[in-house]
Design a protein around this motif. Structure first.
Motif, PDB file in Angstrom:
ATOM      1  N   GLY A  33       7.454  -9.983  56.282  1.00  0.00           N
ATOM      2  CA  GLY A  33       7.147 -11.392  56.062  1.00  0.00           C
ATOM      3  C   GLY A  33       6.003 -11.566  55.092  1.00  0.00           C
ATOM      4  O   GLY A  33       4.845 -11.519  55.475  1.00  0.00           O
ATOM      5  N   PRO A  34       6.304 -11.744  53.820  1.00  0.00           N
ATOM      6  CA  PRO A  34       5.252 -11.825  52.813  1.00  0.00           C
ATOM      7  C   PRO A  34       4.673 -13.229  52.616  1.00  0.00           C
ATOM      8  O   PRO A  34       3.675 -13.385  51.922  1.00  0.00           O
ATOM      9  N   ASP A  35       5.300 -14.266  53.221  1.00  0.00           N
ATOM     10  CA  ASP A  35       4.900 -15.640  52.886  1.00  0.00           C
ATOM     11  C   ASP A  35       3.582 -16.062  53.532  1.00  0.00           C
ATOM     12  O   ASP A  35       2.726 -16.637  52.889  1.00  0.00           O
ATOM     13  N   SER A  36       3.468 -15.815  54.832  1.00  0.00           N
ATOM     14  CA  SER A  36       2.255 -16.250  55.498  1.00  0.00           C
ATOM     15  C   SER A  36       1.913 -15.286  56.630  1.00  0.00           C
ATOM     16  O   SER A  36       2.751 -14.493  57.065  1.00  0.00           O
ATOM     17  N   PRO A 157       0.752 -23.684  55.401  1.00  0.00           N
ATOM     18  CA  PRO A 157      -0.109 -23.060  56.422  1.00  0.00           C
ATOM     19  C   PRO A 157       0.298 -23.468  57.832  1.00  0.00           C
ATOM     20  O   PRO A 157       0.324 -22.643  58.738  1.00  0.00           O
ATOM     21  N   GLU A 158       0.676 -24.740  58.024  1.00  0.00           N
ATOM     22  CA  GLU A 158       0.965 -25.187  59.387  1.00  0.00           C
ATOM     23  C   GLU A 158       2.286 -24.655  59.920  1.00  0.00           C
ATOM     24  O   GLU A 158       2.540 -24.705  61.117  1.00  0.00           O
ATOM     25  N   ALA A 159       3.138 -24.141  59.021  1.00  0.00           N
ATOM     26  CA  ALA A 159       4.396 -23.558  59.493  1.00  0.00           C
ATOM     27  C   ALA A 159       4.230 -22.080  59.841  1.00  0.00           C
ATOM     28  O   ALA A 159       5.138 -21.441  60.333  1.00  0.00           O
ATOM     29  N   ALA A 160       3.038 -21.556  59.573  1.00  0.00           N
ATOM     30  CA  ALA A 160       2.787 -20.147  59.900  1.00  0.00           C
ATOM     31  C   ALA A 160       2.636 -20.004  61.408  1.00  0.00           C
ATOM     32  O   ALA A 160       2.393 -20.961  62.121  1.00  0.00           O
ATOM     33  N   HIS A 161       2.788 -18.771  61.897  1.00  0.00           N
ATOM     34  CA  HIS A 161       2.520 -18.468  63.301  1.00  0.00           C
ATOM     35  C   HIS A 161       1.104 -17.913  63.382  1.00  0.00           C
ATOM     36  O   HIS A 161       0.573 -17.537  62.372  1.00  0.00           O
ATOM     37  N   PRO A 162       0.522 -17.713  64.505  1.00  0.00           N
ATOM     38  CA  PRO A 162       0.992 -18.027  65.843  1.00  0.00           C
ATOM     39  C   PRO A 162       1.041 -19.530  66.097  1.00  0.00           C
ATOM     40  O   PRO A 162       0.397 -20.301  65.414  1.00  0.00           O
TER      41      PRO A 162
END
Lengths: 300, 652
Positions: A33-36, A157-162
């Protein structure tokens, strides 16, 4: 579509190299997962309650809204500082968390609330986040992390986990997979008054588990039930103030490898992440069986 | 002995070093492996590789003849598609150990992850501990020996091979049964265990295919087929094809299978017109003069690109669906036209390789005929996820076509109704796919373009995955795409039309600011150069033609491709029928058709005022129907209808 990692130090008292360990483990599976990238860290030294918000550099209106909402709920501000794409606010607050959390959500994009939990997530790689947020300097007792390859939703950023379990302090989740009965489960929870911030299925797992904990179930019971209730492919890690746990679907379509010794438990999508903790050492790892779950917690 | 330290050398360089050492006949020791992926992938030399620790995914994958010894654990897919040689693992193996094994020996001293030996064809996979669920899932041949317990649903949908279990058999998978092992079986296993110094005092249960699902029960009635042009005309409620369909289903009691693609009116390139004045097309012009049609494809990541004399490829079609003679004619025609042929599912024919100057080699879920040697011979590699005619489903090849020769190249039992798996064993999501792409690049030294073939489902999301997972180009196939065999319900009703698929792909790339950075080869009902120009102007980088090429080469469009009795020798493996196909004559016919396509593209490009087909743009197009305008976002301008009709007669 992603990689996950988690670490739990068994030794009493914390002060462990938590941030460093998770930065390395996530770097080990960054290819997934390179995006975030994101971290849920159970830190030493948070005073009061920590709230972290996504706030754009020039968005002073959001800061005003946050301050007003805090005041309206009788929370007193201890400190406020900007870090990367976020603003960290430490407050004293002793009221009920859920209405407080929803009010904060309406003021600005809330990432997490916790007395020990701090979620740091952003677009970029593990090392890039470490540079911006100095994650590797953070010491604590346990934590989970995630690298993301965005498929259906945007790279934001807000779609990233956790994902924080909105409304429940100190509960977070990282997830690899896809929950296919998402809408059915979400409607059930919404009917009971829960609010969702995203359409991401991982947020659903977080709220689902936290709801069970709030109703007095143990983490173990919540995870056991989740294997039956959730449909689809999943390997997820959940963390609370006291510990971590995993659950894995019956199809075992998403990988998970585990290492445990007297000092720690480490879990990751791939062994390559575990080996980052022990370079050059062959590890006696195990792969959790399909349809299983397990928890570790600090007995109080 | 050469020592390679993975704490200092990246895997890509390490694999180069391993190959170099192996070429010099040196054994290799890999230290500090720390569970990194792709160790020794694509190694084709009889040397020993000692891995001093754990290896990650695909250790020893796509190798031939080497001996691997891994001290500790391995991740997913150890020994993937290995042809010969051995892997001995001291610890546990992750999921799909021995996946698509084509020979050789894989020995796991610890436990096996799930789906061990999935789609394996030959060789032996031994597990000294316990196996997780679905061991031997869809295996076609070879032997799995489990000294411990076998886990849930062992032998699920195996069509060949044997599984021996020393411990408890929790339960059996569908179409598997337990039989008594023969004395010879037991002696063979004993000898195998002795060779690896493994002591085992117990007995074995033998699990084999039960034979209940290898063939469809009732054949379809033989009736005079409606030719495709009749079959696909308009939709009325109770026409001849509806009545015939109900009759057939009342006899066989299941879904029907046929060849060809969707046959109902769908928005298509005919609903779009070019903004060209037919008067600008004069027959005396030399169509090809002063216009560039040449292009390269596939070097986004530094591979050696394919070189095309025009933006046209031959769509993937398998040896299996088509006869060898037909594959040879297509390959020859592609060489004559200066374009690219594609193996489709089921392996690379040596004759096809020899005829085609450039050949894409396709890897499908069943890994039928997939091996390192042909990968190295290919000009590009392609991971097939799905196709327009049947997105989400595996291929079907009826028993009549599964001849001895065909079964041998695919590594499967002869004479079964072959249903390929609907998904890859090692691609459960975008995160696994990126590792698979990397495996192929490691195995072939980063020299070959790697493309992805996908049917039109959730194109807007899928194209982003293709981009992020590092493919060099996308072969995108719309609902109108054809196939050699699929259920009629799926052919007609699953997927989205080609026009919409292309637009969604372009929109998806725009979402992630990658609009001009991912070539799309569009296919699915592209009939000629006129359709091609429209697709190119809309945003495709090239087009591929399958059905049109087959028709140019003698197909009569009877749609009975699946039966195996093709009267013109195209969709058959029957020597008597195939003998009717004149390879050289049809190769010339196909090549002539492609020259017409070339002229059509050139004439229209020039008539639109361009000197290079890459200058074609959306500004050259209008929509003739409100529907096409809604799909593509092109301006709706039906006044071009007359000009469009006139144009078609001029470039036909």
């Amino acid at each position: 579509m992603c990689g996950i990692a988690g670490i739990f130090f068994k030794t009493q008292g914390s002060n462990q190299i938590l941030g460093r360990a998770l930065v390395d483990m996530l770097d080990g599976c960054q290819h997934r997962g390179p995006d975030s990238t994101g971290f849920a860290l159970y830190e030493d030294g948070i005073e009061g309650l920590r709230l972290r918000f996504m706030v754009a550099e020039d968005d002073t209106a959001a800061l005003d809204r946050i301050r007003a909402a805090l005041a309206a709920h009788g929370a007193t501000l201890r400190s406020e500082k900007r870090e990367g794409a976020t603003v960290v606010v430490d407050v004293d607050y002793s009221g009920e968390i859920r209405p407080f959390a929803y009010a904060m959500e309406h003021a600005a994009k809330l990432v997490s609330i916790g007395s020990t939990l701090d979620i740091i997530k952003d677009v970029g790689t593990s090392h890039q986040l470490d540079e911006t947020y100095r994650v590797s300097e953070i010491r604590g007792s346990h934590g989970i992390g995630h690298v993301r390859l965005a498929t259906e939703s945007d790279v934001k950023p807000e779609a990233a986990h956790p994902f924080w379990a909105t409304g429940f302090a100190d509960v977070a989740i990282v997830h690899n997979g896809q929950i296919t009965n998402y809408w059915k489960m979400r409607r059930r929870l919404e009917a009971r008054g829960f609010e969702f911030r995203t359409d991401n299925d991982s947020e659903l797992i977080a709220v689902y588990v936290a709801d069970k904990l709030a109703r007095g179930e143990t983490l173990e019971q919540a995870l056991e039930q989740s294997v039956d209730d959730l449909d689809g492919t999943f390997s997820f890690l959940v963390s609370t103030k006291d510990g971590i746990g995993f659950a894995k679907d019956r199809l075992a379509a998403k990988p998970m490898v585990m290492y445990e010794d007297d000092g720690l438990v480490a879990i990751a999508s791939e062994e390559v992440s575990l080996n980052r903790l022990f370079p050059g050492k062959p590890l006696a790892t195990t792969e959790p069986a399909p349809g299983t779950f397990r928890t570790w917690s600090r007995s109080i | 002995m050469v020592t390679i330290d993975l704490s200092t050398l990246p895997v890509r360089d390490a694999n180069e070093a391993i190959r170099a050492a192996a070429a010099a006949g040196e054994d290799i020791e890999v230290v500090n492996p720390d569970a990194r992926h792709h160790i020794g992938v694509g190694l084709v030399a009889p040397v020993t590789v000692h891995v001093k620790g754990s290896a990650g995914y695909f250790c020893a994958g796509l190798s031939h003849g080497a001996r691997f010894e891994v001290e500790s654990n391995v991740g997913w897919g150890v020994g993937d598609s290995m042809y010969a040689g051995s892997v001995v693992v001291g610890g546990n193996a992750g999921a799909i150990a021995g996946v698509a094994l084509r020979g050789g020996e894989v020995v796991i001293k610890g436990n096996l992850g799930s789906r061990a030996g999935q789609v394996m064809k030959a060789g032996t996979l031994l597990c000294c501990g316990n196996a997780s669920f679905l061991a031997g899932y869809m295996m076609y041949g070879g032997r799995i020996v489990i000294l411990g317990d076998s886990g849930d649903r062992v032998g699920e949908d195996m069509s060949g091979g044997t599984i021996f279990v020393g411990g408890k058999v929790e339960n059996l998978g569908s179409d598997a049964k337990v039989v008594e092992p023969t004395a010879e079986d037991l002696a063979d296993i004993r000898a195998f265990l002795d060779r690896y110094g493994i002591a085992f005092g117990g007995t074995f249960k033998k699990i084999v295919n039960a034979g209940t699902k290898l063939r469809y029960g009732v054949n379809e009635p033989i009736s005079r087929p409606l030719p495709h042009p009749v079959f696909s005309e308009g939709e009325t409620y109770w026409n001849a094809k509806v009545v015939e369909d109900i009759h057939a289903k009342s006899l066989i009691g299941r879904y029907r299978i046929r060849g060809y693609g969707a046959s109902k009116p769908l928005p298509h390139f005919g609903d779009i017109a070019l903004k060209v004045d037919p008067a600008r097309l004069t027959p005396t012009q030399d169509a090809l003069d002063g216009v560039n049609l040449a292009m390269t494809l596939g070097d986004r990541h530094g591979a050696v690109p394919l070189k095309l004399s025009m933006p046209v490829l031959i769509a993937p079609m398998s040896y299996g669906a088509l006869s060898k003679s037909t594959k040879m004619a297509l390959a020859r025609a592609s060489r004559l036209a200066g374009i690219v042929e594609n193996t489709g599912e089921g392996g690379m024919l040596p004759e096809e390789r020899a005829e085609a100057s450039q050949l894409i080699y396709q890897c499908l879920s069943g890994r039928l005929g997939w091996n390192i040697h042909d990968m190295l011979k290919a000009d590009a590699l392609e991971i097939y996820i799905s196709q327009g005619a049947k997105p989400g489903l595996g291929g079907q090849l009826m028993a009549k076509k599964v001849t001895k020769e065909l079964a041998a190249i695919r590594g499967i039992p002869e004479g079964i109704d072959l249903r390929s798996p609907s998904r890859h064993p090692d691609i459960m999501g975008a995160d696994d796919l990126v590792i698979k792409v990397e495996e192929f690049r490691e195995a072939t030294g980063y020299t070959k373009p790697i493309s992805i073939k996908m049917g039109a489902g959730r194109v807007r999301d899928d194209i982003k995955i293709a981009y992020k997972d590092g493919f060099d180009f996308v072969q995108l196939d719309g609902l109108q795409g054809s196939t050699g065999a699929a259920s009629t319900e799926v052919l007609e009703n699953v997927g989205i039309p080609t026009l919409a698929a292309l637009q969604e792909a372009l929109d998806g790339l725009k979402d992630i600011d990658a609009k001009n950075d991912m070539p799309i080869v569009m296919m699915g009902g592209i009939k000629d150069g006129v359709d091609a120009v429209k697709a190119l102007a809309l945003g495709a980088s090239a087009v591929a033609m399958g059905t049109a090429a087959i028709i140019a080469g003698g197909c009569i469009s009877c749609m009975q491709c699946h039966v195996g009795n093709c009267v013109v020798g195209i969709a058959t493996q029957d020597p008597e029928h195939e003998a009717r196909y004149q390879t050289e004559v049809q190769a010339q016919a196909i090549a002539r058709f492609f020259e017409v396509v070339r002229r059509q593209i050139a004439m229209l490009t020039k008539a639109l005022g361009h000197s290079d087909f890459q200058q074609l743009s959306r500004d050259d197009l209008v929509a003739l129907t409100p529907e096409a305008a809604a799909i593509t976002g092109l301006p709706y301008d039906p006044t071009y209808r007359a000009a469009s009709a006139e144009l078609l007669t001029k470039v036909a």
